[in-house]
Scaffold this motif. Structure first.
Motif, PDB file in Angstrom:
ATOM      1  N   PHE A  88      -0.957  -3.724  -3.890  1.00  9.60           N
ATOM      2  CA  PHE A  88       0.191  -3.042  -3.283  1.00  9.60           C
ATOM      3  C   PHE A  88       1.372  -4.012  -3.230  1.00  9.60           C
ATOM      4  O   PHE A  88       1.343  -5.065  -3.853  1.00  9.60           O
ATOM      5  N   SER A  89       2.406  -3.679  -2.476  1.00 11.81           N
ATOM      6  CA  SER A  89       3.588  -4.524  -2.400  1.00 11.81           C
ATOM      7  C   SER A  89       4.043  -4.668  -0.954  1.00 11.81           C
ATOM      8  O   SER A  89       3.861  -3.760  -0.149  1.00 11.81           O
ATOM      9  N   TYR A  90       4.647  -5.823  -0.659  1.00 14.95           N
ATOM     10  CA  TYR A  90       5.278  -6.015   0.647  1.00 14.95           C
ATOM     11  C   TYR A  90       6.572  -5.213   0.746  1.00 14.95           C
ATOM     12  O   TYR A  90       7.067  -4.954   1.834  1.00 14.95           O
ATOM     13  N   LEU A  91       7.129  -4.830  -0.379  1.00 16.33           N
ATOM     14  CA  LEU A  91       8.403  -4.121  -0.397  1.00 16.33           C
ATOM     15  C   LEU A  91       8.166  -2.615  -0.483  1.00 16.33           C
ATOM     16  O   LEU A  91       7.662  -2.116  -1.493  1.00 16.33           O
ATOM     17  N   SER A  92       8.521  -1.893   0.569  1.00 22.58           N
ATOM     18  CA  SER A  92       8.294  -0.446   0.581  1.00 22.58           C
ATOM     19  C   SER A  92       9.080   0.243  -0.528  1.00 22.58           C
ATOM     20  O   SER A  92       8.683   1.311  -0.997  1.00 22.58           O
ATOM     21  N   SER A  93      10.172  -0.366  -0.995  1.00 24.13           N
ATOM     22  CA  SER A  93      10.943   0.222  -2.083  1.00 24.13           C
ATOM     23  C   SER A  93      10.171   0.199  -3.411  1.00 24.13           C
ATOM     24  O   SER A  93      10.517   0.921  -4.343  1.00 24.13           O
ATOM     25  N   HIS A  94       9.102  -0.587  -3.495  1.00 27.93           N
ATOM     26  CA  HIS A  94       8.268  -0.642  -4.702  1.00 27.93           C
ATOM     27  C   HIS A  94       7.117   0.361  -4.629  1.00 27.93           C
ATOM     28  O   HIS A  94       6.341   0.463  -5.574  1.00 27.93           O
ATOM     29  N   LEU A  95       6.987   1.062  -3.496  1.00 24.02           N
ATOM     30  CA  LEU A  95       5.852   1.954  -3.261  1.00 24.02           C
ATOM     31  C   LEU A  95       6.287   3.409  -3.139  1.00 24.02           C
ATOM     32  O   LEU A  95       7.366   3.700  -2.631  1.00 24.02           O
ATOM     33  N   ASP A  96       5.413   4.296  -3.586  1.00 23.86           N
ATOM     34  CA  ASP A  96       5.568   5.726  -3.339  1.00 23.86           C
ATOM     35  C   ASP A  96       4.193   6.243  -2.933  1.00 23.86           C
ATOM     36  O   ASP A  96       3.222   6.064  -3.676  1.00 23.86           O
ATOM     37  N   ILE A 106       6.450   5.343   4.721  1.00 28.37           N
ATOM     38  CA  ILE A 106       5.890   3.996   4.851  1.00 28.37           C
ATOM     39  C   ILE A 106       6.491   3.290   6.068  1.00 28.37           C
ATOM     40  O   ILE A 106       7.699   3.214   6.226  1.00 28.37           O
ATOM     41  N   VAL A 107       5.587   2.771   6.911  1.00 27.82           N
ATOM     42  CA  VAL A 107       5.962   2.016   8.104  1.00 27.82           C
ATOM     43  C   VAL A 107       5.876   0.520   7.818  1.00 27.82           C
ATOM     44  O   VAL A 107       6.750  -0.247   8.192  1.00 27.82           O
ATOM     45  N   SER A 108       4.785   0.108   7.137  1.00 27.42           N
ATOM     46  CA  SER A 108       4.611  -1.300   6.774  1.00 27.42           C
ATOM     47  C   SER A 108       3.696  -1.378   5.559  1.00 27.42           C
ATOM     48  O   SER A 108       2.944  -0.445   5.267  1.00 27.42           O
ATOM     49  N   SER A 109       3.777  -2.522   4.861  1.00 28.52           N
ATOM     50  CA  SER A 109       2.930  -2.692   3.684  1.00 28.52           C
ATOM     51  C   SER A 109       2.713  -4.174   3.402  1.00 28.52           C
ATOM     52  O   SER A 109       3.500  -5.023   3.811  1.00 28.52           O
ATOM     53  N   SER A 110       1.615  -4.448   2.708  1.00 21.95           N
ATOM     54  CA  SER A 110       1.286  -5.785   2.236  1.00 21.95           C
ATOM     55  C   SER A 110       0.585  -5.615   0.895  1.00 21.95           C
ATOM     56  O   SER A 110       0.505  -4.501   0.373  1.00 21.95           O
ATOM     57  N   PHE A 111       0.043  -6.684   0.338  1.00 20.54           N
ATOM     58  CA  PHE A 111      -0.667  -6.573  -0.926  1.00 20.54           C
ATOM     59  C   PHE A 111      -1.960  -5.766  -0.794  1.00 20.54           C
ATOM     60  O   PHE A 111      -2.443  -5.224  -1.777  1.00 20.54           O
ATOM     61  N   SER A 112      -2.512  -5.669   0.434  1.00 24.40           N
ATOM     62  CA  SER A 112      -3.811  -5.002   0.597  1.00 24.40           C
ATOM     63  C   SER A 112      -3.806  -3.824   1.570  1.00 24.40           C
ATOM     64  O   SER A 112      -4.812  -3.131   1.670  1.00 24.40           O
ATOM     65  N   VAL A 113      -2.696  -3.562   2.266  1.00 30.55           N
ATOM     66  CA  VAL A 113      -2.666  -2.485   3.261  1.00 30.55           C
ATOM     67  C   VAL A 113      -1.306  -1.782   3.238  1.00 30.55           C
ATOM     68  O   VAL A 113      -0.269  -2.437   3.172  1.00 30.55           O
ATOM     69  N   ILE A 114      -1.351  -0.450   3.288  1.00 32.87           N
ATOM     70  CA  ILE A 114      -0.144   0.359   3.478  1.00 32.87           C
ATOM     71  C   ILE A 114      -0.364   1.199   4.732  1.00 32.87           C
ATOM     72  O   ILE A 114      -1.408   1.832   4.878  1.00 32.87           O
ATOM     73  N   ILE A 132      -0.669   7.175  -4.856  1.00 30.20           N
ATOM     74  CA  ILE A 132       0.140   5.982  -4.612  1.00 30.20           C
ATOM     75  C   ILE A 132       0.622   5.465  -5.959  1.00 30.20           C
ATOM     76  O   ILE A 132      -0.133   5.459  -6.930  1.00 30.20           O
ATOM     77  N   SER A 133       1.873   5.027  -6.001  1.00 36.95           N
ATOM     78  CA  SER A 133       2.326   4.299  -7.177  1.00 36.95           C
ATOM     79  C   SER A 133       3.023   3.019  -6.709  1.00 36.95           C
ATOM     80  O   SER A 133       3.670   2.998  -5.664  1.00 36.95           O
ATOM     81  N   VAL A 134       2.803   1.971  -7.480  1.00 38.01           N
ATOM     82  CA  VAL A 134       3.406   0.664  -7.219  1.00 38.01           C
ATOM     83  C   VAL A 134       4.235   0.314  -8.442  1.00 38.01           C
ATOM     84  O   VAL A 134       3.696   0.240  -9.553  1.00 38.01           O
ATOM     85  N   ASN A 135       5.534   0.140  -8.255  1.00 38.82           N
ATOM     86  CA  ASN A 135       6.434  -0.158  -9.377  1.00 38.82           C
ATOM     87  C   ASN A 135       6.302   0.867 -10.504  1.00 38.82           C
ATOM     88  O   ASN A 135       6.412   0.534 -11.676  1.00 38.82           O
ATOM     89  N   GLY A 136       6.014   2.108 -10.140  1.00 35.32           N
ATOM     90  CA  GLY A 136       5.882   3.176 -11.129  1.00 35.32           C
ATOM     91  C   GLY A 136       4.497   3.293 -11.740  1.00 35.32           C
ATOM     92  O   GLY A 136       4.224   4.237 -12.470  1.00 35.32           O
TER      93      GLY A 136
END
Length: 169
Positions: A88-96, A106-114, A132-136
């Motif tokens: 996953f990503s720390y940046l919510s803008s990289h996640l859908d 999205i409230v919070s995110s890390s490499f292993s938890v959304i 879920i998509s990460v960077n598309g």
């Protein structure tokens, strides 16, 4: 000095995507990397050919989603869910994140938890796929979330029928 024939490394804490691979050997310089070698686990290799002389190996890190907690919630939305996995990503803008086709905010995110808050269900009851998509890149997942009347809180009684600001009801 003996030549090393194999280098192994563990890739962790990276979000899903393509990454160029460089191997530098002290005293010798950059190594050629065999782009056809398979990498175990959720990591896959591919290549980009820049011209007829050069092949640049590219490592693809694939994200996976393994669980969601809780697995059910209110028909009217508002349930905070925790999705566990990797890539996953720390940046919510990289996640859908979508549950049953509706956005999960999205409230919070890390490499292993959304962590996200589900939207209201458009059908009653419904079990929806967690997408879920990460960077598309679409995340590999078979996770489901159920929105049902059994998981929907119900107000059955009000002790007061009128109140002003600050009053407890």
């Amino acid at each position: 000095m003996q030549d090393v024939e194999e280098i192994q490394c563990t890739v962790s804490n990276y979000e899903s995507g393509h990454y160029f691979v460089d191997v530098f050997v002290d005293g010798k310089g950059y190594a050629s990397v065999n782009p056809t070698e398979l990498v175990p686990g959720d990591i896959r290799n591919s290549t980009i050919i820049a011209d007829s002389q050069s092949i640049y190996p590219v490592l693809f890190i694939a994200a996976t989603a393994t669980s969601i907690s809780p697995s059910s919630g209110s028909l009217f939305g508002g349930t905070l869910v925790t999705i566990s996995g990797s890539g996953f990503s720390y940046l919510s803008s990289h996640l859908d994140v979508q549950i049953g086709g509706a956005p999960c905010h999205i409230v919070s995110s890390s490499f292993s938890v959304i962590q996200c808050i589900i939207s209201a269900s458009t059908t009653s009851p419904s079990t929806g796929e967690v997408r879920i998509s990460v960077n598309g890149f679409v995340v590999n997942s078979s996770i489901q979330f159920e929105q049902s009347s059994q998981s929907t809180p119900t107000v059955t009684q009000l002790d007061r029928h009128s109140a002003t600001g600050g009053d407890q009801i």
